[in-house]
Design an enzyme around this catalytic site. Structure first.
Site, PDB file in Angstrom:
ATOM      1  N   SER A  43     -14.127  -9.058  18.674  1.00  0.00           N
ATOM      2  CA  SER A  43     -15.098  -9.887  17.953  1.00  0.00           C
ATOM      3  C   SER A  43     -15.856  -9.070  16.920  1.00  0.00           C
ATOM      4  CB  SER A  43     -16.068 -10.568  18.922  1.00  0.00           C
ATOM      5  OG  SER A  43     -16.706  -9.617  19.748  1.00  0.00           O
ATOM      6  N   GLU A  44     -16.084  -7.751  17.202  1.00  0.00           N
ATOM      7  CA  GLU A  44     -16.665  -6.870  16.189  1.00  0.00           C
ATOM      8  C   GLU A  44     -16.103  -5.460  16.293  1.00  0.00           C
ATOM      9  OE1 GLU A  44     -19.589 -10.078  15.907  1.00  0.00           O
ATOM     10  OE2 GLU A  44     -19.055  -8.903  17.662  1.00  0.00           O
ATOM     11  N   THR A  45     -15.983  -4.850  15.128  1.00  0.00           N
ATOM     12  CA  THR A  45     -15.695  -3.422  15.011  1.00  0.00           C
ATOM     13  C   THR A  45     -16.828  -2.797  14.218  1.00  0.00           C
ATOM     14  OG1 THR A  45     -13.293  -3.699  15.105  1.00  0.00           O
ATOM     15  CG2 THR A  45     -14.126  -1.688  14.078  1.00  0.00           C
TER      16      THR A  45
END
Length: 265
Positions: A43-45
């Protein structure tokens, strides 16, 4: 480029919310960072770059776009820096030049985030139908985050929601996501929540810290106390403690590193 996978807002591997943390020596172009985030698929990096001493630049990318603020990827980045250094505090700056102050506190990490206001909103029936919600208690909107907040009466019904994401993303335009919350039926927690955001990221975020920029104030006002225990009732589940301090919110969480590797040039 050293890269780590970290499960945030949990003390168990394969729970909480996985984030990738990429440590860069130089600034990467947006296209490269977006490609990496899309390749990883979390969902996030987060991409972090040391500026000086304990100050770091931090940027966040979903598989679809850059976002200015992410709680679990900030927690993951803090976990890696604390593990690799002797630092006890970190100062992150995001793409909007907002300072995020981080402190190590035993096994927990404390993050200081800004507080954003909400306003009343009438949620279209199409949105509620797509979510599977029959009745709401309160509905609000966070203009800064572009997130709709919906409170319902039962945390068990919240856990059982099975949204139609095709219909959901077609039901409203110009937002990043919809957060559904309820007061907890469990005495160990004050409120539960889930965050659906097919507009900007994945269908459902397993554990979301950035929404506490408005959700903590919402529940602090509703319940009449400033320190709260939150449970995110996604499939992976996640827990955190938050504290509302008028102009800022403190988010207390743990994280576990599950993978270490590197991207090749």
């Amino acid at each position: 480029m050293k890269t780590y996978f970290v499960d945030s807002f949990t003390n168990q591997k394969f729970k909480g919310n996985p984030a990738a943390v990429c440590i860069t020596d130089t600034s990467l172009d947006n296209e490269t960072m977006q490609s990496i985030a899309t390749e990883i698929g979390f969902s996030e990096t987060a991409f972090i770059r040391k500026v000086v001493d304990n100050s770091y630049e931090i940027r966040f990318f979903t598989p679809k776009k850059e976002i200015p603020l992410c709680g679990h990827a900030t927690l993951a980045s803090s976990k890696i820096i604390f593990d690799l250094t002797t630092l006890q505090t970190i100062n992150f700056r995001n793409i909007e030049n907002v300072e995020l102050k981080i402190q190590k506190a035993g096994e927990k990490i404390v993050m200081q985030f800004p507080v954003y206001e909400t306003e009343e909103i009438a949620v279209p029936q199409k949105v509620l139908d797509a979510l599977g919600i029959e009745q709401t208690l309160h509905t609000r909107f966070s203009p800064k985050n572009r997130i709709i907040l919906i409170e319902i009466a039962d945390s068990e019904k919240l856990a059982g929601l099975q949204p139609n994401f095709v219909e959901l993303v077609q039901s409203y335009e110009g937002i990043n996501g919809v957060l559904v919350t309820s007061q907890s039926n469990d005495p160990d927690f004050d409120f539960h929540y889930r965050y659906f955001w097919p507009w900007a990221g994945t269908n459902e975020d397993p554990v979301t810290g950035a929404v506490q920029t408005f959700l903590t104030k919402y529940w602090a006002t509703r319940l009449g106390r400033n320190r709260l225990n939150a449970f995110q009732s996604s499939l992976r589940t996640g827990i955190m403690t938050t504290e509302y301090l008028q102009d800022k919110v403190l988010i207390y969480g743990e994280a576990v590193t599950v993978f270490e590797g590197e991207f090749k040039n």
